[in-house]
Design a protein around this motif. Structure first.
Motif, PDB file in Angstrom:
ATOM      1  N   LYS A  29       0.279  -1.490  -0.008  1.00 38.31           N
ATOM      2  CA  LYS A  29      -0.012   0.121   0.281  1.00 38.31           C
ATOM      3  C   LYS A  29       0.931   0.906  -0.255  1.00 38.31           C
ATOM      4  CE  LYS A  29      -3.802  -1.769   2.159  1.00 38.31           C
ATOM      5  NZ  LYS A  29      -5.140  -1.750   3.523  1.00 38.31           N
ATOM      6  N   LYS A  33       0.520   4.325  -2.973  1.00 38.99           N
ATOM      7  CA  LYS A  33       0.376   5.118  -2.685  1.00 38.99           C
ATOM      8  C   LYS A  33       1.892   6.258  -3.400  1.00 38.99           C
ATOM      9  CE  LYS A  33      -2.464   5.669   1.522  1.00 38.99           C
ATOM     10  NZ  LYS A  33      -2.498   5.497   2.509  1.00 38.99           N
ATOM     11  N   ASP A  36       1.079   6.481  -6.773  1.00 39.78           N
ATOM     12  CA  ASP A  36       0.081   7.542  -7.236  1.00 39.78           C
ATOM     13  C   ASP A  36       0.433   9.116  -6.923  1.00 39.78           C
ATOM     14  OD1 ASP A  36      -1.436   5.589  -7.609  1.00 39.78           O
ATOM     15  OD2 ASP A  36      -2.365   5.677  -5.940  1.00 39.78           O
TER      16      ASP A  36
END
Length: 88
Positions: A29, A33, A36
């Motif tokens: 994760k 992130k 992104d």
């Protein structure tokens, strides 16, 4: 609580596997992130590096049965699609 010795052992094994899965998924994760964020910022060089890293980690998680192999493949495909769209 389990009374049988083998059941107690299984509980310990499950706890260890759960902890490992949570660690791996949390790390995934964090990588996703950061990918992104790099994509949003328009930093394609960093995004490309993070894409390679994310793909490697997803495939490793699939190999260790933390993720299903098709789920990992789908995530990699979607990441590549987003990167290519942003890069174009």
């Amino acid at each position: 609580m389990a009374n049988i010795k083998s059941a107690k052992k299984r509980i310990k094994v499950i706890d260890r596997k759960t902890a490992r899965n949570r660690r791996v998924k949390g790390h995934l994760k964090a990588i996703l992130k950061s990918f992104d964020a790099a994509l949003e910022a328009g930093d394609m060089a960093t995004a490309k590096e993070l894409l390679v890293k994310a793909e490697k980690k997803l495939n490793q998680a699939a190999a260790k049965n933390v993720l299903h192999k098709n789920a990992a493949s789908r995530k990699v495909s979607r990441l590549n699609k987003r990167f290519n769209k942003a890069n174009a």
